[in-house]
Write a protein that holds these residues in place. Structure first.
Motif, PDB file in Angstrom:
ATOM      1  N   THR A 113      27.545  -0.073 -26.092  1.00  0.00           N
ATOM      2  CA  THR A 113      26.182  -0.455 -25.709  1.00  0.00           C
ATOM      3  C   THR A 113      26.012  -0.509 -24.196  1.00  0.00           C
ATOM      4  O   THR A 113      26.732  -1.232 -23.499  1.00  0.00           O
ATOM      5  CB  THR A 113      25.823  -1.835 -26.297  1.00  0.00           C
ATOM      6  OG1 THR A 113      26.063  -1.817 -27.706  1.00  0.00           O
ATOM      7  CG2 THR A 113      24.368  -2.164 -26.031  1.00  0.00           C
ATOM      8  N   LEU A 114      25.039   0.251 -23.721  1.00  0.00           N
ATOM      9  CA  LEU A 114      24.621   0.226 -22.320  1.00  0.00           C
ATOM     10  C   LEU A 114      23.372  -0.641 -22.210  1.00  0.00           C
ATOM     11  O   LEU A 114      22.421  -0.463 -22.973  1.00  0.00           O
ATOM     12  CB  LEU A 114      24.311   1.647 -21.843  1.00  0.00           C
ATOM     13  CG  LEU A 114      23.477   1.796 -20.557  1.00  0.00           C
ATOM     14  CD1 LEU A 114      24.227   1.259 -19.355  1.00  0.00           C
ATOM     15  CD2 LEU A 114      23.072   3.254 -20.351  1.00  0.00           C
ATOM     16  N   VAL A 115      23.379  -1.571 -21.263  1.00  0.00           N
ATOM     17  CA  VAL A 115      22.202  -2.392 -20.997  1.00  0.00           C
ATOM     18  C   VAL A 115      21.718  -2.100 -19.583  1.00  0.00           C
ATOM     19  O   VAL A 115      22.504  -2.120 -18.630  1.00  0.00           O
ATOM     20  CB  VAL A 115      22.501  -3.898 -21.151  1.00  0.00           C
ATOM     21  CG1 VAL A 115      21.324  -4.737 -20.656  1.00  0.00           C
ATOM     22  CG2 VAL A 115      22.794  -4.240 -22.607  1.00  0.00           C
ATOM     23  N   ILE A 116      20.442  -1.798 -19.451  1.00  0.00           N
ATOM     24  CA  ILE A 116      19.799  -1.652 -18.143  1.00  0.00           C
ATOM     25  C   ILE A 116      19.042  -2.954 -17.911  1.00  0.00           C
ATOM     26  O   ILE A 116      18.099  -3.268 -18.634  1.00  0.00           O
ATOM     27  CB  ILE A 116      18.848  -0.445 -18.122  1.00  0.00           C
ATOM     28  CG1 ILE A 116      19.640   0.844 -18.398  1.00  0.00           C
ATOM     29  CG2 ILE A 116      18.104  -0.352 -16.781  1.00  0.00           C
ATOM     30  CD1 ILE A 116      18.763   2.061 -18.656  1.00  0.00           C
ATOM     31  N   MET A 117      19.475  -3.728 -16.926  1.00  0.00           N
ATOM     32  CA  MET A 117      18.986  -5.100 -16.778  1.00  0.00           C
ATOM     33  C   MET A 117      18.403  -5.366 -15.401  1.00  0.00           C
ATOM     34  O   MET A 117      18.902  -4.868 -14.390  1.00  0.00           O
ATOM     35  CB  MET A 117      20.137  -6.080 -17.043  1.00  0.00           C
ATOM     36  CG  MET A 117      19.704  -7.526 -17.237  1.00  0.00           C
ATOM     37  SD  MET A 117      21.117  -8.660 -17.285  1.00  0.00           S
ATOM     38  CE  MET A 117      21.486  -8.784 -15.528  1.00  0.00           C
ATOM     39  N   SER A 118      17.358  -6.174 -15.375  1.00  0.00           N
ATOM     40  CA  SER A 118      16.722  -6.565 -14.117  1.00  0.00           C
ATOM     41  C   SER A 118      17.672  -7.383 -13.248  1.00  0.00           C
ATOM     42  O   SER A 118      18.591  -8.039 -13.751  1.00  0.00           O
ATOM     43  CB  SER A 118      15.472  -7.410 -14.399  1.00  0.00           C
ATOM     44  OG  SER A 118      14.538  -6.698 -15.159  1.00  0.00           O
ATOM     45  N   GLY A 119      17.393  -7.366 -11.948  1.00  0.00           N
ATOM     46  CA  GLY A 119      18.181  -8.144 -11.002  1.00  0.00           C
ATOM     47  C   GLY A 119      17.684  -9.574 -10.886  1.00  0.00           C
ATOM     48  O   GLY A 119      17.308 -10.207 -11.870  1.00  0.00           O
ATOM     49  N   ASN A 120      17.652 -10.077  -9.660  1.00  0.00           N
ATOM     50  CA  ASN A 120      17.329 -11.493  -9.435  1.00  0.00           C
ATOM     51  C   ASN A 120      15.842 -11.805  -9.523  1.00  0.00           C
ATOM     52  O   ASN A 120      15.466 -12.978  -9.557  1.00  0.00           O
ATOM     53  CB  ASN A 120      17.865 -11.941  -8.076  1.00  0.00           C
ATOM     54  CG  ASN A 120      19.361 -12.178  -8.111  1.00  0.00           C
ATOM     55  OD1 ASN A 120      19.932 -12.439  -9.165  1.00  0.00           O
ATOM     56  ND2 ASN A 120      20.009 -12.086  -6.956  1.00  0.00           N
ATOM     57  N   PHE A 121      15.002 -10.783  -9.528  1.00  0.00           N
ATOM     58  CA  PHE A 121      13.563 -11.001  -9.653  1.00  0.00           C
ATOM     59  C   PHE A 121      13.048 -10.124 -10.791  1.00  0.00           C
ATOM     60  O   PHE A 121      13.474  -8.988 -10.954  1.00  0.00           O
ATOM     61  CB  PHE A 121      12.851 -10.678  -8.333  1.00  0.00           C
ATOM     62  CG  PHE A 121      13.236 -11.619  -7.224  1.00  0.00           C
ATOM     63  CD1 PHE A 121      12.559 -12.813  -7.037  1.00  0.00           C
ATOM     64  CD2 PHE A 121      14.301 -11.322  -6.379  1.00  0.00           C
ATOM     65  CE1 PHE A 121      12.925 -13.691  -6.027  1.00  0.00           C
ATOM     66  CE2 PHE A 121      14.674 -12.188  -5.369  1.00  0.00           C
ATOM     67  CZ  PHE A 121      13.990 -13.378  -5.194  1.00  0.00           C
ATOM     68  N   VAL A 122      12.100 -10.680 -11.569  1.00  0.00           N
ATOM     69  CA  VAL A 122      11.757 -10.052 -12.842  1.00  0.00           C
ATOM     70  C   VAL A 122      10.281  -9.665 -12.926  1.00  0.00           C
ATOM     71  O   VAL A 122       9.493  -9.941 -12.022  1.00  0.00           O
ATOM     72  CB  VAL A 122      12.145 -10.982 -14.015  1.00  0.00           C
ATOM     73  CG1 VAL A 122      13.657 -11.177 -14.059  1.00  0.00           C
ATOM     74  CG2 VAL A 122      11.439 -12.331 -13.910  1.00  0.00           C
ATOM     75  N   GLN A 123       9.942  -9.048 -14.060  1.00  0.00           N
ATOM     76  CA  GLN A 123       8.652  -8.387 -14.206  1.00  0.00           C
ATOM     77  C   GLN A 123       7.456  -9.332 -14.148  1.00  0.00           C
ATOM     78  O   GLN A 123       6.357  -8.937 -13.760  1.00  0.00           O
ATOM     79  CB  GLN A 123       8.627  -7.604 -15.526  1.00  0.00           C
ATOM     80  CG  GLN A 123       7.504  -6.591 -15.602  1.00  0.00           C
ATOM     81  CD  GLN A 123       7.130  -6.241 -17.027  1.00  0.00           C
ATOM     82  OE1 GLN A 123       7.731  -6.723 -17.970  1.00  0.00           O
ATOM     83  NE2 GLN A 123       6.126  -5.411 -17.168  1.00  0.00           N
ATOM     84  N   ARG A 124       7.623 -10.574 -14.510  1.00  0.00           N
ATOM     85  CA  ARG A 124       6.528 -11.543 -14.459  1.00  0.00           C
ATOM     86  C   ARG A 124       6.228 -12.013 -13.037  1.00  0.00           C
ATOM     87  O   ARG A 124       5.383 -12.870 -12.822  1.00  0.00           O
ATOM     88  CB  ARG A 124       6.853 -12.745 -15.340  1.00  0.00           C
ATOM     89  CG  ARG A 124       6.785 -12.447 -16.821  1.00  0.00           C
ATOM     90  CD  ARG A 124       7.308 -13.600 -17.653  1.00  0.00           C
ATOM     91  NE  ARG A 124       6.466 -14.780 -17.548  1.00  0.00           N
ATOM     92  CZ  ARG A 124       5.419 -15.027 -18.332  1.00  0.00           C
ATOM     93  NH1 ARG A 124       5.081 -14.155 -19.267  1.00  0.00           N
ATOM     94  NH2 ARG A 124       4.711 -16.122 -18.193  1.00  0.00           N
ATOM     95  N   GLY A 125       6.946 -11.437 -12.054  1.00  0.00           N
ATOM     96  CA  GLY A 125       6.711 -11.815 -10.663  1.00  0.00           C
ATOM     97  C   GLY A 125       7.387 -13.115 -10.292  1.00  0.00           C
ATOM     98  O   GLY A 125       6.887 -13.867  -9.448  1.00  0.00           O
ATOM     99  N   GLU A 126       8.535 -13.379 -10.894  1.00  0.00           N
ATOM    100  CA  GLU A 126       9.247 -14.638 -10.683  1.00  0.00           C
ATOM    101  C   GLU A 126      10.718 -14.376 -10.375  1.00  0.00           C
ATOM    102  O   GLU A 126      11.250 -13.318 -10.719  1.00  0.00           O
ATOM    103  CB  GLU A 126       9.175 -15.504 -11.950  1.00  0.00           C
ATOM    104  CG  GLU A 126       7.781 -15.859 -12.392  1.00  0.00           C
ATOM    105  CD  GLU A 126       7.778 -16.651 -13.697  1.00  0.00           C
ATOM    106  OE1 GLU A 126       8.864 -16.780 -14.311  1.00  0.00           O
ATOM    107  OE2 GLU A 126       6.711 -17.124 -14.099  1.00  0.00           O
ATOM    108  N   PRO A 127      11.397 -15.366  -9.762  1.00  0.00           N
ATOM    109  CA  PRO A 127      12.854 -15.276  -9.686  1.00  0.00           C
ATOM    110  C   PRO A 127      13.440 -15.566 -11.064  1.00  0.00           C
ATOM    111  O   PRO A 127      12.920 -16.412 -11.796  1.00  0.00           O
ATOM    112  CB  PRO A 127      13.230 -16.377  -8.676  1.00  0.00           C
ATOM    113  CG  PRO A 127      12.098 -17.352  -8.739  1.00  0.00           C
ATOM    114  CD  PRO A 127      10.868 -16.557  -9.072  1.00  0.00           C
ATOM    115  N   ALA A 128      14.476 -14.851 -11.445  1.00  0.00           N
ATOM    116  CA  ALA A 128      15.162 -15.158 -12.703  1.00  0.00           C
ATOM    117  C   ALA A 128      15.753 -16.557 -12.618  1.00  0.00           C
ATOM    118  O   ALA A 128      16.140 -17.010 -11.533  1.00  0.00           O
ATOM    119  CB  ALA A 128      16.264 -14.136 -12.955  1.00  0.00           C
ATOM    120  N   ILE A 129      15.836 -17.252 -13.765  1.00  0.00           N
ATOM    121  CA  ILE A 129      16.285 -18.652 -13.685  1.00  0.00           C
ATOM    122  C   ILE A 129      17.761 -18.760 -13.326  1.00  0.00           C
ATOM    123  O   ILE A 129      18.193 -19.776 -12.785  1.00  0.00           O
ATOM    124  CB  ILE A 129      15.976 -19.457 -14.962  1.00  0.00           C
ATOM    125  CG1 ILE A 129      16.615 -18.828 -16.192  1.00  0.00           C
ATOM    126  CG2 ILE A 129      14.480 -19.582 -15.165  1.00  0.00           C
ATOM    127  CD1 ILE A 129      16.477 -19.703 -17.427  1.00  0.00           C
TER     128      ILE A 129
END
Length: 385
Positions: free
Chosen positions: A34-50
């Motif tokens: 399984t390959l996962v393409i994952m967001s970094g420290n900031f995400v699509q909702r315009g927020e920092p990841a928790i």
């Protein structure tokens, strides 16, 4: 050639619904890599990841992922259209056959594909109508829905689901990018909807985040044990901490903030005025919110100002190949996926944003600096909020 199960995600945070998606995807496809393409420290909702992206990748690896590649910040912080475009560009450039598995509220693959084809092949007509409706004061999501339903009436069945929208955009961008070696596996989403804050064993990521922020422990049964331990013992990031930096940028740059992505149609004037009147991030959002501009749109706009994502650079990178892909984490099976990519593609796979294999991949294209500078900035800013 061997196929690789591929998932595009944020895992903000990884929860029982994601674990179910992994299990069902492997069961349905019979693929165990399984390959996962994952967001970094900031995400699509315009927020920092928790929590930071390396921690999220490590948790994904513990729960079924074999190779986690980073979706560049340019795309991970953009609207669904560009978020999915950036992810599908990665699939195009690694040049291996994949089965892309995604969750959806509605499993009608034929209907989802029909909508995707309309958006891909009637793009000029679609965007012309979007502009016309937005000029009349309609929000982007509402205008999008109106145009699609007018063309494909039965589309109403799927357009209310946020995961359905992502599914449509994945397939649409696969058409636009002319990706050949791809199949799709739709997994029916179970449990809470994307925006649902209700407490249950399979809870939405936003519901979990809201419960954590409210210090309500009801979320704890909705994530795997190793994720729960990390969330309890980690200092979690909050979007409210961005306010002082955004205010500084707006006051310092004045009308020049219109150069940033998302600052459109004169909204810079309202932003400059309102930021002098409010005291925090929440008040600023309330002051800017209208029928035309959704909360998520405004958050992405403010994040672009915070990160310094300009319209000019964003426009430039859309037409360029990726100068590199960043490997966040991998297992022994993940190493086999890496070997497969390296056998079929010339794209550099790097483990550190600071170390680029110049001897093997010499390039004078400036996109390498544009990408790298934003990723370095995003890591630096994230660690200081």
């Amino acid at each position: 050639m061997e196929k690789v199960l591929t998932i595009i995600a944020e895992y903000n945070p990884f929860h029982n619904g994601h674990k179910y998606h992994f299990q069902k995807s492997k069961e349905k496809t019979g693929i165990d890599k399984t390959l996962v393409i994952m967001s970094g420290n900031f995400v699509q909702r315009g927020e920092p990841a928790i929590i930071d992206y390396r921690s999220r990748a490590a948790l994904a690896k513990k729960n079924g992922a074999d190779l986690i590649l980073k979706l560049p910040t340019f795309y991970s912080t953009a609207s669904s259209d560009f978020f999915t475009f950036g992810a599908m560009k990665i699939i195009k450039e690694i040049k291996i056959p994949v089965i892309l598995s995604f969750g959806a509220e509605n499993k009608n693959k034929e209907l989802i594909t029909n909508i995707a084809e309309f958006l891909a092949f009637e793009e000029k007509k679609y965007y012309k109508k979007i502009r016309e409706l937005m000029q009349d004061g309609m929000s982007m999501p509402r205008a999008r829905e109106k145009i699609i339903v007018n063309e494909i009436p039965e589309a109403q069945k799927v357009l209310n689901g946020s995961n359905n929208i992502l599914a449509i955009d994945y397939i649409k961008n696969a058409y636009k990018l002319k990706i050949k070696n791809i199949e799709y596996q739709i997994i029916k989403r179970i449990g809470a909807d994307y925006h649902d804050n209700s407490v249950q064993n399979i809870m939405s990521a936003s519901g979990i985040r809201n419960n954590i922020k409210k210090k309500d422990s009801a979320w704890k049964n909705s994530v795997p044990d190793n994720v729960r331990d990390k969330l309890i013992n980690n200092e979690l990031k909050d979007i409210k901490s961005l306010y002082k930096y955004i205010k500084y940028a707006v006051v310092k740059e004045g009308l020049d903030i219109k150069r940033y992505r998302g600052v459109i149609e004169g909204i810079e004037h309202k932003l400059i005025t309102e930021i002098q009147k409010v005291n925090n991030y929440g008040e600023l959002l309330d002051a800017l919110l209208t029928k035309r501009y959704t909360e998520t749109f405004l958050k992405r706009m403010l994040l672009s100002i915070f990160l310094g994502i300009t319209k000019k650079e964003f426009g430039y990178i859309q037409s360029r190949f990726y100068p590199f892909l960043e490997i966040i984490d991998f297992t022994e099976k993940g190493q086999k996926i890496i070997n497969l990519i390296q056998k079929n593609s010339r794209i550099p796979l790097i483990h550190s944003i600071n170390r680029y294999p110049w001897k093997d991949y010499y390039t004078i294209d400036k996109s390498i600096d544009i990408y790298r500078n934003l990723e370095l900035k995003a890591e630096r800013f994230y660690s200081n909020i």
